[in-house]
Design a protein around this motif. Structure first.
Motif, PDB file in Angstrom:
ATOM      1  N   UNK A   1       0.840  -1.280  -0.034  1.00 20.72           N
ATOM      2  CA  UNK A   1      -0.165   0.018  -0.189  1.00 20.72           C
ATOM      3  C   UNK A   1       0.753   1.423   0.095  1.00 20.72           C
ATOM      4  N   UNK A   2       1.879   1.186   0.728  1.00 19.24           N
ATOM      5  CA  UNK A   2       2.905   2.527   0.925  1.00 19.24           C
ATOM      6  C   UNK A   2       3.518   2.754  -0.368  1.00 19.24           C
ATOM      7  N   UNK A   3       3.848   1.676  -1.043  1.00 16.99           N
ATOM      8  CA  UNK A   3       4.621   1.792  -2.270  1.00 16.99           C
ATOM      9  C   UNK A   3       3.774   1.808  -3.424  1.00 16.99           C
ATOM     10  N   UNK A   4       2.414   1.978  -3.336  1.00 15.13           N
ATOM     11  CA  UNK A   4       1.441   2.119  -4.413  1.00 15.13           C
ATOM     12  C   UNK A   4       1.509   0.946  -5.416  1.00 15.13           C
ATOM     13  N   UNK A   5       1.270  -0.006  -4.633  1.00 16.02           N
ATOM     14  CA  UNK A   5       1.444  -1.531  -5.463  1.00 16.02           C
ATOM     15  C   UNK A   5      -0.109  -1.637  -5.704  1.00 16.02           C
ATOM     16  N   UNK A   6      -0.356  -2.691  -6.605  1.00 14.90           N
ATOM     17  CA  UNK A   6      -1.557  -3.190  -7.000  1.00 14.90           C
ATOM     18  C   UNK A   6      -1.377  -4.488  -7.251  1.00 14.90           C
ATOM     19  N   UNK A   7      -2.713  -5.513  -6.902  1.00 11.30           N
ATOM     20  CA  UNK A   7      -2.431  -6.693  -7.429  1.00 11.30           C
ATOM     21  C   UNK A   7      -4.118  -6.920  -7.956  1.00 11.30           C
ATOM     22  N   UNK A   8      -4.331  -8.042  -8.616  1.00 12.87           N
ATOM     23  CA  UNK A   8      -5.511  -8.501  -9.110  1.00 12.87           C
ATOM     24  C   UNK A   8      -5.626  -9.886  -8.866  1.00 12.87           C
ATOM     25  N   UNK A   9      -7.012 -10.168  -8.369  1.00 10.99           N
ATOM     26  CA  UNK A   9      -7.416 -11.336  -7.762  1.00 10.99           C
ATOM     27  C   UNK A   9      -8.608 -12.004  -8.510  1.00 10.99           C
ATOM     28  N   UNK A  10      -8.659 -13.131  -8.491  1.00  9.28           N
ATOM     29  CA  UNK A  10      -9.855 -13.853  -8.983  1.00  9.28           C
ATOM     30  C   UNK A  10     -10.925 -13.986  -7.832  1.00  9.28           C
ATOM     31  N   UNK A  11     -12.298 -13.929  -8.177  1.00 11.40           N
ATOM     32  CA  UNK A  11     -13.341 -13.899  -7.050  1.00 11.40           C
ATOM     33  C   UNK A  11     -14.087 -15.317  -7.313  1.00 11.40           C
TER      34      UNK A  11
END
Length: 417
Positions: A225-235
């Motif tokens: 979060x602090x490094x402005x990272x982002x992930x995508x996940x399947x629901x």
């Protein structure tokens, strides 16, 4: 058929993207244009070298790499390898790339048949091909001609039949384990991120969740979060995350948070003119059906191409509303449309409590009656005015409100003259 043209700085990147798909079993290189030998006899390095040698003829062209996708309807029949190559060759000829070197890949990583074509816009004599408006002009003309000559489903007719459900690239609701996770998520991201207007990650997720995908930043105190990272996940079907999360930077389109933030800023202006349409859709349904329930409102909005996403907590209490207008590709959190479109305001207008689906008033005989919603005459007039005069500002000003213009004095003229 839908054709999409993108340009870039690196033909190597476009080439390796498609070749990696081939090595993963998700694509096949089915043909070439203007290469000296047959595709079966070419090595990977030779394919790339043809592009690189020609690009050396004019290094002043900065966006020299061209990546084209030709997308076909699921109902298109008899799309054999030979027919697809014929379509690709005809398309390249019609847009002015008939003499360019190009490679044609058939991909199998989406719910519809489609081709990817890698090429360059530097000619054999070193001159550059003008790419300005090529998508709107040459490509559109070529698309329409090919739809007729190859008897393909017409993109225009599909839009007329169901404008709310047509994307440049179709996406399907993901079922975990059915196909490769990264491939499945990538297909959804390509269909949603470039085409919808959203101003927050929450609004983007409202659309992605329709396809069982979610973007996550992690907890606020986490490094990601602090490094402005982002992930995508399947629901899964219960909207619970399954499988391994995938970093945004690992996708070809690089849908990272920094890139999404550019979209957020642009959408604030771009979607403003479409707000009234969504408000009017809700208002008119409440006016036409005074006893409508929330679930009925969702159904009727869906028929107009608007998905109303109702957010509930673990106890089933409603705490938020988001509206996705697939016609204008705009996503609105309820509060951004106004307090009366947010969860609390909407439920009150429906005659419900702010947290439940139904509100009942207890009467002396012990029976429960649903409270009838009431729309005032002023509210009715406002809705009608919005529909009739939306976007039509009046230039007329009542005579009484017009200021008298002062006459300009001529030189040498006194006030007493």
């Amino acid at each position: 058929m839908v054709a999409v043209i993108n340009t870039g700085h690196s033909i190597r990147g476009i080439f390796m993207y498609n070749e990696n798909k081939v090595s993963q079993g998700a694509a096949v290189c089915i043909g070439e244009g203007n290469y000296p030998i047959d595709i079966e006899k070419m090595s990977e390095s030779f394919k790339l070298s043809v592009f690189l040698r020609q690009l050396q003829l004019n290094e002043n062209v900065k966006r020299s790499a061209v990546h084209i996708s030709l997308n076909f309807d699921r109902s298109d029949k008899d799309l054999s390898k030979e027919k697809l190559m014929e379509i690709a060759s005809s398309y390249m000829e019609k847009i002015g790339f008939g003499a360019q070197p190009y490679l044609v890949y058939q991909h199998h990583d989406a719910g519809h048949p489609h081709l990817h074509i890698a090429s360059i816009n530097v000619r054999a004599d070193g001159s550059g091909i003008n790419m300005h408006n090529i998508g709107r002009n040459q490509s559109e003309t070529a698309r329409k001609e090919l739809e007729i000559s190859f008897n393909l489903v017409r993109a225009d007719s599909r839009k007329k039949q169901s404008p709310a459900l047509i994307n440049a690239i179709d996406a399907e609701k993901i079922k975990y384990g059915a196909i490769d996770s990264k491939r499945a998520i990538g297909s959804v991201l390509n269909a949603v991120i470039p085409h919808y207007k959203y101003t927050t990650l929450g609004e983007l997720n409202a659309v992605l969740n329709l396809y069982n995908v979610r973007a996550e930043r992690g907890k606020e105190n986490s490094k990601m979060f602090q490094n402005k990272g982002l992930i995508y996940q399947i629901l899964d079907d219960n909207k619970k995350t399954v499988g391994v999360p995938i970093k945004a930077s690992s996708f070809y389109s690089k849908p990272t948070l920094s890139r999404l933030e550019i979209n957020f800023a642009a959408a604030k202006t771009a979607r403003a003119i479409f707000m009234k349409r969504t408000r009017n859709a809700v208002d008119l349904l409440l006016l036409k059906y005074p006893s409508i329930t929330l679930s009925q409102l969702e159904t009727r909005l869906a028929k107009q191409g608007i998905t109303a996403v109702v957010r509930k907590n673990e106890q089933g209490l409603i705490y938020g509303m988001t509206y996705i207008d697939h016609n204008t590709r705009c996503v609105f959190n309820g509060s951004s449309l106004g307090p009366e479109y947010a969860a609390k305001g909407l439920l009150q207008r429906l005659g419900h409590s702010s947290h439940s689906e139904k509100q009942y008033n207890t009467v002396p005989d012990g029976t429960a009656h649903k409270q009838d919603p009431f729309i005032s005459a002023a509210e009715v007039q406002r809705i009608i005015d919005d529909v009739l005069y939306a976007g039509t500002p009046s230039d007329s000003v009542p005579k009484q409100l017009k200021k008298k213009r002062k006459k300009r004095k001529r030189k040498g003229q006194s006030d007493n003259n």
